[in-house]
Motif scaffolding. Structure first.
Motif, PDB file in Angstrom:
ATOM      1  N   ILE A 488      33.134 112.269  28.125  1.00  0.00           N
ATOM      2  CA  ILE A 488      33.485 112.146  26.707  1.00  0.00           C
ATOM      3  C   ILE A 488      32.829 113.309  25.957  1.00  0.00           C
ATOM      4  N   ARG A 489      33.600 114.044  25.178  1.00  0.00           N
ATOM      5  CA  ARG A 489      33.090 115.270  24.545  1.00  0.00           C
ATOM      6  C   ARG A 489      33.243 115.207  23.027  1.00  0.00           C
ATOM      7  N   ASN A 490      32.470 116.009  22.310  1.00  0.00           N
ATOM      8  CA  ASN A 490      32.696 116.182  20.872  1.00  0.00           C
ATOM      9  C   ASN A 490      32.298 117.589  20.442  1.00  0.00           C
ATOM     10  N   GLN A 491      32.721 117.936  19.238  1.00  0.00           N
ATOM     11  CA  GLN A 491      32.521 119.281  18.689  1.00  0.00           C
ATOM     12  C   GLN A 491      31.049 119.718  18.758  1.00  0.00           C
ATOM     13  N   GLN A 492      30.185 118.824  18.266  1.00  0.00           N
ATOM     14  CA  GLN A 492      28.783 119.203  18.150  1.00  0.00           C
ATOM     15  C   GLN A 492      28.171 119.478  19.530  1.00  0.00           C
ATOM     16  N   GLU A 493      28.450 118.585  20.498  1.00  0.00           N
ATOM     17  CA  GLU A 493      27.871 118.763  21.827  1.00  0.00           C
ATOM     18  C   GLU A 493      28.457 119.982  22.528  1.00  0.00           C
ATOM     19  N   LEU A 494      29.748 120.234  22.285  1.00  0.00           N
ATOM     20  CA  LEU A 494      30.366 121.404  22.917  1.00  0.00           C
ATOM     21  C   LEU A 494      29.779 122.689  22.338  1.00  0.00           C
ATOM     22  N   GLU A 495      29.502 122.679  21.045  1.00  0.00           N
ATOM     23  CA  GLU A 495      28.869 123.863  20.440  1.00  0.00           C
ATOM     24  C   GLU A 495      27.462 124.067  20.992  1.00  0.00           C
ATOM     25  N   GLN A 496      26.789 122.950  21.146  1.00  0.00           N
ATOM     26  CA  GLN A 496      25.448 123.023  21.751  1.00  0.00           C
ATOM     27  C   GLN A 496      25.548 123.556  23.189  1.00  0.00           C
ATOM     28  N   LEU A 545      36.279 123.221  23.824  1.00  0.00           N
ATOM     29  CA  LEU A 545      36.007 123.296  22.386  1.00  0.00           C
ATOM     30  C   LEU A 545      37.304 123.490  21.594  1.00  0.00           C
ATOM     31  N   LEU A 546      38.223 124.278  22.183  1.00  0.00           N
ATOM     32  CA  LEU A 546      39.462 124.599  21.467  1.00  0.00           C
ATOM     33  C   LEU A 546      40.497 123.480  21.502  1.00  0.00           C
ATOM     34  N   ARG A 547      40.431 122.632  22.524  1.00  0.00           N
ATOM     35  CA  ARG A 547      41.457 121.584  22.614  1.00  0.00           C
ATOM     36  C   ARG A 547      41.013 120.383  21.793  1.00  0.00           C
ATOM     37  N   LYS A 548      41.523 120.325  20.566  1.00  0.00           N
ATOM     38  CA  LYS A 548      41.108 119.277  19.630  1.00  0.00           C
ATOM     39  C   LYS A 548      42.047 118.079  19.749  1.00  0.00           C
ATOM     40  N   SER A 550      42.695 114.436  22.773  1.00  0.00           N
ATOM     41  CA  SER A 550      42.318 113.812  24.046  1.00  0.00           C
ATOM     42  C   SER A 550      43.550 113.728  24.924  1.00  0.00           C
ATOM     43  N   ARG A 551      43.400 114.175  26.149  1.00  0.00           N
ATOM     44  CA  ARG A 551      44.539 114.169  27.079  1.00  0.00           C
ATOM     45  C   ARG A 551      43.970 114.271  28.491  1.00  0.00           C
ATOM     46  N   GLY A 552      44.350 113.319  29.361  1.00  0.00           N
ATOM     47  CA  GLY A 552      43.945 113.395  30.769  1.00  0.00           C
ATOM     48  C   GLY A 552      42.443 113.548  30.931  1.00  0.00           C
ATOM     49  N   GLY A 553      42.073 114.573  31.662  1.00  0.00           N
ATOM     50  CA  GLY A 553      40.668 114.794  31.965  1.00  0.00           C
ATOM     51  C   GLY A 553      39.884 115.479  30.868  1.00  0.00           C
ATOM     52  N   HIS A 554      40.364 115.403  29.662  1.00  0.00           N
ATOM     53  CA  HIS A 554      39.640 115.984  28.527  1.00  0.00           C
ATOM     54  C   HIS A 554      39.672 114.975  27.389  1.00  0.00           C
ATOM     55  N   THR A 555      38.530 114.340  27.119  1.00  0.00           N
ATOM     56  CA  THR A 555      38.471 113.308  26.093  1.00  0.00           C
ATOM     57  C   THR A 555      37.517 113.741  24.995  1.00  0.00           C
ATOM     58  N   ARG A 556      38.035 113.805  23.766  1.00  0.00           N
ATOM     59  CA  ARG A 556      37.220 114.174  22.596  1.00  0.00           C
ATOM     60  C   ARG A 556      37.048 112.930  21.738  1.00  0.00           C
ATOM     61  N   GLU A 557      35.793 112.483  21.532  1.00  0.00           N
ATOM     62  CA  GLU A 557      35.646 111.298  20.683  1.00  0.00           C
ATOM     63  C   GLU A 557      35.960 111.616  19.231  1.00  0.00           C
ATOM     64  N   ASP A 558      35.885 112.930  18.864  1.00  0.00           N
ATOM     65  CA  ASP A 558      36.249 113.301  17.489  1.00  0.00           C
ATOM     66  C   ASP A 558      37.756 113.497  17.315  1.00  0.00           C
ATOM     67  N   PHE A 559      38.490 113.569  18.419  1.00  0.00           N
ATOM     68  CA  PHE A 559      39.964 113.634  18.356  1.00  0.00           C
ATOM     69  C   PHE A 559      40.511 112.692  19.430  1.00  0.00           C
ATOM     70  N   PRO A 560      40.434 111.371  19.203  1.00  0.00           N
ATOM     71  CA  PRO A 560      40.688 110.418  20.291  1.00  0.00           C
ATOM     72  C   PRO A 560      42.144 110.307  20.740  1.00  0.00           C
ATOM     73  N   LYS A 561      43.083 110.884  19.984  1.00  0.00           N
ATOM     74  CA  LYS A 561      44.493 110.730  20.370  1.00  0.00           C
ATOM     75  C   LYS A 561      45.060 112.028  20.935  1.00  0.00           C
ATOM     76  N   ASP A 563      47.632 114.961  20.864  1.00  0.00           N
ATOM     77  CA  ASP A 563      48.313 115.637  19.766  1.00  0.00           C
ATOM     78  C   ASP A 563      49.531 116.358  20.340  1.00  0.00           C
ATOM     79  N   PRO A 564      50.745 115.999  19.860  1.00  0.00           N
ATOM     80  CA  PRO A 564      51.956 116.606  20.435  1.00  0.00           C
ATOM     81  C   PRO A 564      51.932 118.140  20.401  1.00  0.00           C
TER      82      PRO A 564
END
Lengths: 603, 256
Positions: A488-496, A545-548, A550-561, A563-564
């Motif tokens: 599970i990923r988010n903007q802040q942790e990815l920047e860190q 960081l760029l994929r804002k 969530s899809r497959g093996g990339h889950t962003r808690e700040d962008f949980p859905k 995006d078409p």
């Protein structure tokens, strides 16, 4: 060239990696008349393929005659959340059965149906029982069969040799691969007309992983450093069921075959929690009661599959959520229970190595009690961008097949689709690499200055007598990726993660060889593996960081859905003038005939 | 937890010695974990092979307190508290460095195995094989090539000179796999007896005892192969049959 280089081998086709893809490529190239070298980092026959357990997916229709390549293609694309290279998924679904039959002809002894045909088992995301298998040690059967075939074909195998650099000529084509023998520390140059990367994955950059020491992303790093494109690097598969205890085996794989053969997931309240996590996309084909799910094993026509057999990304995320909500097992996983559902004899026959693994390493008898399992880093969907038909990369003379290649699995790979991927695209890579090589009339020239430079770079850890312990640096990379670029990923942790990776790049440059001896010096080997590890870690973190969305093996808690808009692009990773960049490029669009297969689907 | 006392053989083909290491014990560990922690904290240049860490690849073979074992499948809890764990490389193969040996002998012998020669497919394009027909072969194909059986086989462990004319237990199960394969039409029995030293095995079962996959190497592979060789050579009916009928199996030319 340089005093350091006293050994040169010339071949038409040089293959880096001796797992399923590398060996299948070697067999194909050799059968077309090319002289073939296979170079591998471990002993021959120890590649990561050997650890594959459950089986290889191929729509042979031996168990369910309703199965065919269209159904397999649809399952694969939907499993990958439609981000797959459609042409690769199409070729894979069409050609996998022939690749299985050919293994049988070369000696593989797959488990059989009552009619004497190859038996097929259920797995997550596959509509029909589709995986050819040998108990739960299918990878061993695959690698041994290919190894034995290759051994009989006059293919030169160079074992325990690490490749450190691909060398290009003035036209930009790859013409050489510089490596060293791990045993002696002496350098060796492989000259060739075509090169195939078949070097596997990158999982060693995470702390809890099913991957071995070899999976340091060497092929990904060699390719991107040589100017090739990588795609989809943000998509890393966390297999839902790795062992969680004892700590020393945390991450070790527990085959999806356990669920395919009837095992279910439960939380600390003894609830089959997967019924709470059925996504809309799969709702129409997933059972919503335990009774229906249980009936499905015997009667697939009138029942829908249990949610434990959703694609791996869905199951891994659900387990993660249960543990986070405080409904986990004592050691921080959930329970995988086959003991209460199948007889001890059945379990031992279908899952002999799981039985042995838990008995020997965790004192757990899986025929009597539930296993504790949790997600483990397992597979990278991203990799070298290749032409679907020929496996050619974007650099002349360089091909890629297997896990190191990207595109085939989109944002999430279905279980069982890896072994079939290896042989389908291994064969294609071998064929087109051989044809390219055999069509060339001139010998290749390797630039001596480049060889000298590569040797110097490889020896640099010996000049750092006070250098850092490479195992310590490796641990820091693993902690960083596990904690900041995990499931599970988010903007802040990815920047860190980005600033950590910048810091770790400097640490990698300080890692030393510990002693002056070059003979099987593990510190030196690890110091050089770090170069690959940090390169792929950067690629994954940048793309993530760029994929804002969530899809497959990339889950962003700040962008949980999902995006078409992001569903229309791949992220392409490239190094230009020493700088790594990530750019979106449009996803190839499938033909109307293929699109027809999905016309009734919920998106 | 208490400390573990570990002795590791360190050195190369010029010689070496057992070196003492002390490291904190951790719950649930295997010997390979301990070796890795020593490597990561005290001896980064330590040479050791490993891959899967799950008993599936056969890379981390060594002798632990004199017993040939996989390091990844040997729990530290099997040792008495305070017992020193001594880890040495496999004895039968030449040393490269520390725990890493030169196992190329095995790969050379594997290269000499005449390949599978499959019979034709059925009219419908399939091969029909039944589970009970393949179970014997599946047992042999479980082999993870850890070479522990080769390591303990005294025919080569105590007699280096035999390595030129003796293939060893790993190879015998490979031959048995092929000889008993439902699709195979090749015949390797003369090769086995004349060049691979099948007759030199005197079935002491040391190989079977160390096999981490519990393959019945002696009972299910070596003895049946020996019986086939005897039957093939001395059975008058077999001899007569060979003279009169066309053989279904082709003899393999013996090449070096």
């Amino acid at each position: 060239m340089t005093d350091e280089l006293n050994e040169i081998h010339s071949h038409d086709v040089v293959i880096i990696g001796a797992g399923g893809a590398g060996l299948r490529a070697a067999i194909e190239a050799r059968s077309l008349g090319a002289s073939v070298a296979v170079v591998c980092k471990s002993l021959f026959g120890k590649a990561h393929t050997v650890m594959a357990e459950g089986g290889m997916a191929a729509a042979m229709g031996n168990v369910w005659k309703e199965d065919n390549w269209r159904v397999h293609f649809r399952d694969t694309m939907r499993g990958g959340k439609m981000l797959n290279n459609y042409r690769m998924a199409e070729l894979h679904a069409k050609e996998a059965p022939d690749r299985v039959y050919e293994l049988e002809e070369w000696g593989a002894l797959f488990d059989r149906t009552k009619d004497g045909l190859i038996l097929q088992r259920d797995f997550g995301g596959h509509k029909y029982a589709r995986l050819a298998h040998v108990g739960d040690r299918t990878g061993l059967e695959l690698i041994r069969t290919l190894q034995q075939k290759a051994t009989s074909m006059d293919i030169d195998v160079y074992m325990e040799c690490k490749i450190v650099k691909l060398l290009k000529d003035s036209s930009g084509a790859v013409v050489g691969a510089l490596g060293f023998w791990r045993n002696s520390g002496e350098f060796v140059l492989f000259k060739g007309k075509s090169f195939i990367l078949a070097s596997g994955g990158i999982g060693k950059s995470w702390k809890f992983t099913s991957n071995s020491w070899e999976s340091t992303g060497d092929g990904h790093a060699l390719a991107v450093t040589a100017g090739a494109d990588l795609i989809d690097m943000e998509f890393v598969q966390f297999h839902p069921t790795g062992m969680v205890w004892p700590l020393s085996v945390r991450g070790l794989l527990v085959t999806e075959g356990v669920r395919g053969d009837g095992g279910v997931l439960r939380n600390s309240l003894d609830k089959r929690f997967m019924f709470n996590y059925i996504p809309e996309m799969f709702a129409a084909e997933t059972a919503d009661t335990e009774e229906e799910g249980d009936r499905w094993y015997e009667d697939k026509s009138n029942n829908r599959r249990p949610p434990e057999l959703l694609p791996r990304d869905e199951v891994a995320r659900s387990i993660n959520s249960e543990v986070k909500a405080g409904r986990g097992s004592p050691h921080g996983g959930v329970f995988l229970d086959i003991a209460s559902r199948r007889s001890p004899e059945y379990i031992k026959r279908r899952l002999p190595s799981m039985y042995h693994q838990f008995k020997a390493l965790a004192d757990v008898d899986i025929t009597a009690t539930a296993m504790e399992v949790g997600p483990t880093c397992h597979y990278v969907m991203g990799g070298v961008r290749v032409d679907a038909d020929t496996a050619a990369s974007t650099v002349d003379g360089l091909f890629a097949a297997g896990e190191v290649a990207g595109g085939m699995h989109g944002s999430n790979r279905l279980g069982g689709n890896s072994l079939s991927d290896l042989v389908v695209f291994g064969k294609r890579a071998g064929e087109f690499a051989a044809k390219r090589a055999l069509g060339m009339t001139k010998d290749v020239e390797v630039d001596q200055a480049e060889v000298r430079l590569a040797v110097e770079e490889a020896l640099a850890p010996f000049n750092r007598s006070q250098g850092d312990n490479p195992f310590k640096v490796q641990q820091e990379i693993q902690e960083t990726m596990q904690n900041l670029v995990g499931i599970i990923r988010n903007q802040q942790e990815l920047e860190q993660a980005h600033s950590e990776i910048e810091r770790l790049k400097e640490r990698v440059k300080q890692a030393g060889a510990s002693t002056t001896s070059r003979r099987f010096n593990s510190a030196w080997h690890t110091a050089l593996d770090l170069v690959s590890m940090i390169t792929v870690s950067e690629a994954v973190a940048k793309a993530a960081l760029l994929r804002k969305e969530s899809r497959g093996g990339h889950t962003r808690e700040d962008f949980p859905k999902a995006d078409p808009e992001f569903g229309k692009i791949n992220h392409v990773v490239r190094i230009t003038n020493g700088e790594m960049s990530v750019k979106p490029e449009p996803l190839p669009q499938m033909t109307p005939e293929l699109a027809e297969i999905f016309k009734d689907d919920v998106k | 937890m208490a400390d573990l006392n570990v002795k590791l053989w360190r050195g190369d083909d010029n010689g070496g010695e057992l070196v003492d290491y002390t490291i904190e014990a951790q719950e649930g560990e295997v010997v390979l974990d301990v070796v890795h922690r020593i490597q990561a904290t005290q001896a980064p240049d330590l040479a050791v092979r490993w891959n899967c860490k799950a008993g599936k690849c056969g890379s981390c073979s060594a002798e632990i307190n004199g017993k040939p074992s996989l390091m990844c499948m040997t729990r530290t809890s099997v040792f008495e508290p305070g017992e020193t764990i001594t880890i040495t490389p496999m004895k039968t193969f030449p040393i490269i460095r520390d725990l890493v040996t030169d196992v190329s002998f095995n790969f050379k012998m594997l290269k000499k195995v005449p390949a599978l020669k499959p019979k034709a497919r059925e009219a419908d394009g399939t091969y029909r094989m039944f589970q009970e027909d393949i179970e014997r072969g599946q047992e042999f194909r479980k082999c993870i090539e850890c070479f522990l059986c080769q390591n303990v086989c005294h025919v080569i462990r105590d007699h280096e000179e035999n390595k030129t004319n003796y293939a060893g237990p790993r190879l015998f199960i490979r031959y048995a796999d092929l000889e008993m394969h439902p699709l195979d039409t090749n015949d390797r029995l003369s090769l086995l007896q004349d060049k691979m030293g099948l007759g030199m095995c005197n079935i002491t079962k040391c190989c079977t005892e160390v096999c981490p996959e519990h393959i019945h190497i002696t009972d299910n592979a070596i003895i049946p192969l020996k019986e086939r060789v005897v039957g093939d050579r001395y059975d008058p009916l077999v001899w007569l049959g060979k003279k009169i009928f066309r053989k279904s199996k082709t003899k393999v030319a013996v090449t070096e």
